[in-house]
Design an enzyme around this catalytic site. Structure first.
Site, PDB file in Angstrom:
ATOM      1  N   ASP A  37       0.867  -1.179   0.000  1.00  0.00           N
ATOM      2  CA  ASP A  37       0.000   0.000   0.000  1.00  0.00           C
ATOM      3  C   ASP A  37       0.903   1.229   0.000  1.00  0.00           C
ATOM      4  O   ASP A  37       1.579   1.515   0.994  1.00  0.00           O
ATOM      5  CB  ASP A  37      -0.872  -0.057   1.270  1.00  0.00           C
ATOM      6  CG  ASP A  37      -1.879   1.069   1.338  1.00  0.00           C
ATOM      7  OD1 ASP A  37      -1.662   2.105   0.679  1.00  0.00           O
ATOM      8  OD2 ASP A  37      -2.882   0.907   2.065  1.00  0.00           O
ATOM      9  N   HIS A  38       0.902   1.920  -1.112  1.00  0.00           N
ATOM     10  CA  HIS A  38       1.867   3.012  -1.277  1.00  0.00           C
ATOM     11  C   HIS A  38       1.542   4.213  -0.376  1.00  0.00           C
ATOM     12  O   HIS A  38       2.357   5.116  -0.217  1.00  0.00           O
ATOM     13  CB  HIS A  38       1.903   3.442  -2.748  1.00  0.00           C
ATOM     14  CG  HIS A  38       3.227   3.988  -3.181  1.00  0.00           C
ATOM     15  ND1 HIS A  38       4.200   4.401  -2.293  1.00  0.00           N
ATOM     16  CD2 HIS A  38       3.749   4.199  -4.410  1.00  0.00           C
ATOM     17  CE1 HIS A  38       5.252   4.848  -2.966  1.00  0.00           C
ATOM     18  NE2 HIS A  38       5.006   4.727  -4.251  1.00  0.00           N
ATOM     19  N   ARG A  39       0.356   4.220   0.236  1.00  0.00           N
ATOM     20  CA  ARG A  39       0.070   5.296   1.199  1.00  0.00           C
ATOM     21  C   ARG A  39       0.929   5.123   2.443  1.00  0.00           C
ATOM     22  O   ARG A  39       1.207   6.076   3.162  1.00  0.00           O
ATOM     23  CB  ARG A  39      -1.411   5.260   1.614  1.00  0.00           C
ATOM     24  CG  ARG A  39      -2.373   5.593   0.507  1.00  0.00           C
ATOM     25  CD  ARG A  39      -3.792   5.325   0.937  1.00  0.00           C
ATOM     26  NE  ARG A  39      -4.006   3.913   1.288  1.00  0.00           N
ATOM     27  CZ  ARG A  39      -5.150   3.420   1.743  1.00  0.00           C
ATOM     28  NH1 ARG A  39      -6.191   4.221   1.904  1.00  0.00           N
ATOM     29  NH2 ARG A  39      -5.269   2.147   2.021  1.00  0.00           N
ATOM     30  N   ILE A  47       3.742   2.653   2.572  1.00  0.00           N
ATOM     31  CA  ILE A  47       5.109   2.174   2.323  1.00  0.00           C
ATOM     32  C   ILE A  47       5.689   2.830   1.081  1.00  0.00           C
ATOM     33  O   ILE A  47       5.033   2.898   0.033  1.00  0.00           O
ATOM     34  CB  ILE A  47       5.078   0.639   2.179  1.00  0.00           C
ATOM     35  CG1 ILE A  47       4.806   0.041   3.566  1.00  0.00           C
ATOM     36  CG2 ILE A  47       6.376   0.098   1.617  1.00  0.00           C
ATOM     37  CD1 ILE A  47       4.288  -1.333   3.543  1.00  0.00           C
TER      38      ILE A  47
END
Ligand code: CAO
Length: 457
Positions: free
Chosen positions: A429-431, A433
């Protein structure tokens, strides 16, 4: 002569006077042990009363709308071929409170959606009054909880009962867009129906579409496939329906990125083979090594062992290491969780992995066995492939996909040498990591798998 026994409401976690919302069997039905007899629904949870033994339903002692507590008689079941002429015995169902899903911050595994009569349109059928459903003999109704069923995403949790949530999910309705007409804004089935009608008639557009900030998607293509050739229509399994809804949400709401890497597992495989020869009764696959390596990586990079809280503004870091394992079953994907993997050795993990895979395939997993995961591993290594992009199992923030290892020529600085390489695919989850952290995570995983002594560090 057969014996008549009472099936009673089991321990339902201290609830009392819980309304019966659905009868799952009718008089004359043949039921299997653990098959659901009725669904109860409190404000917070939906529970199914399982049959404590197999037999034929001779009498139903409750009806929809009744309220019941622990010990109430639900049905009289004729148990074939037992206790000739014996008086009616009392037998509470196994203490297996069924999964509910709470409307609060910690949703639990999903209950089984109510089946729909085929002749009616889906919305009407699912919204109709609860009614008895003839159960197929031997039909297993142990409630599997699918991928991500305990998920919670940031944002407000609409006020609605578990049955209404199931109903809304079946229709693909986002409850946050429905106005509840009940007390305190509680959303009922009628509200969901009214919302669907208004959207269908064009009177309302989903808020996301109207505002331009959400997914303003085209309607699903309506195609008469039979015009082009012979077809056969098969209903999706219940697990597929539930996991599909979770996967679609996770895919749409989580900004996914997948980091690919390779681990040199030549030494690990030699060790695994030795271990297998020494422990012939236990099947030891590469997956247990991956579980241990994942725990080591989660320790080193704690932001991977975390979840966003409801507000979406805080990261909840977990100090425990429960790993979800994606298991392929004939009915679809389920994710049982192995607890406290940091405290278990390879052999213990192998035994547990064998047990949960078997239980998953036999649809015998209980809700507790599918909740509380921190990080998931999806291994297709036993099947094949070189890489894939697994979908994060919300509210987790990362998932490790594993493909099949293969021998490759690897340059050691002087020459090419044959090494057994294992492909790793980490979706995150790029939010939460960053890409750099993900690359560090997979590099570290590869290091640990390449030299298991690092597990001791
Ligand atoms: N590379 C090469 N061989 C591998 C391997 C890998 N990465 N992983 C497993 N194998 C081998 C095993 O060693 C085993 O070999 P033997 O039969 O010779 O001992 C064989 O492949 C079969 O392994 P398995 O699949 O039975 O066992 P597992 O522990 O690897 O996996 C489980 C268990 C439950 C995860 C698996 O059976 C399964 O269901 N996988 C599918 C998961 C899935 O569907 N994921 C997709 C979700 S994303 O949509």
């Amino acid at each position: 002569m057969a014996e008549i026994r009472e099936a009673r409401v089991p321990d339902i976690g201290g609830y009392s006077d819980v309304p019966v919302i659905e009868l799952l069997v009718a008089v004359g039905d043949t039921v299997a042990k653990d098959q659901g007899l009725a669904t109860l629904e409190s404000d917070k949870a939906t529970m199914e009363v399982p049959a404590p033994f197999a037999g034929v339903i001779r009498e139903l002692k409750i009806k929809v709308g009744d309220t019941v507590s622990e010990g109430a008689v639900v049905a009289l079941i004729e148990v074939a071929g037992e206790g000739v002429g014996a008086p009616a015995k009392t037998e509470p169902a196994a203490p297996a409170p069924m999964p509910g899903h709470k409307s609060g911050a910690k949703p639990e595994p999903e209950p089984e959606p109510k089946p729909e009569p085929r002749s009616e349109p889906k919305a009407e059928a699912a919204a109709g009054p609860a009614q008895a459903r003839p159960a197929a003999a031997g039909e297993a109704r142990t409630p599997p909880v699918a991928f991500g069923a305990e998920s919670i995403l940031p944002g407000e949790v609409p006020y609605a009962s578990p049955a209404v949530r199931v109903f809304a999910r079946e229709l693909g309705v986002d409850l946050s867009q429905v106005r509840g007409s009940g007390r305190g804004g509680r959303i009922g089935k009628e509200d969901v129906q009214a919302y669907v009608k208004s959207v269908m008639s064009g009177a309302a557009r989903p808020a996301a579409a109207a505002g331009g900030g959400g997914l303003d998607l085209l309607p699903w293509p309506k195609v008469d496939f039979a015009r082009f050739g012979e077809i056969e229509t098969r209903p999706l399994s219940r697990i597929k329906k539930i996991s599909g809804a979770n996967l679609a949400r996770n895919w749409a709401m989580i900004p996914h990125v997948t980091q690919h890497d390779e681990a040199d597992i030549t030494e690990m495989e030699a060790f695994r083979k030795r271990l297998g020869e020494e422990n012939k009764d236990t099947k030891i696959t590469p997956l247990v090594f991956l579980i241990k390596a994942a725990v080591a990586a989660l320790r080193k990079f704690p932001q991977f062992n975390a979840s966003l809280d409801e507000s979406g503004e805080n990261l909840v870091l977990k100090k425990y290491f429960h790993i979800g394992i994606a298991v392929d079953t004939p009915d679809g994907l389920v994710v049982p969780v192995i607890r406290d993997c940091d405290r278990k050795g390879l052999l213990e993990l192998s035994t547990e992995l064998g047990e949960i895979s078997k239980k998953a395939r036999e649809k015998k997993l209980g809700p507790a066995e599918m909740s509380g995961g921190c990080f998931s591993i999806s291994s297709l290594g036993g099947i094949g492939g070189t890489a894939f992009t697994p979908i994060v199992n919300a509210p987790e923030v990362a998932i490790l996909g594993v493909s099949r290892s293969s021998m490759k020529p690897v340059w050691n600085g002087k020459e090419f040498v044959p090494r057994l390489m294992l492909p790793l695919s980490l979706s995150y989850d790029h939010r939460v990591i960053d890409g750099a952290d993900a690359a560090r995570f997979t590099s570290y995983l590869a290091q640990v798998l390449g030299d298991l002594r690092r597990l001791l560090l």
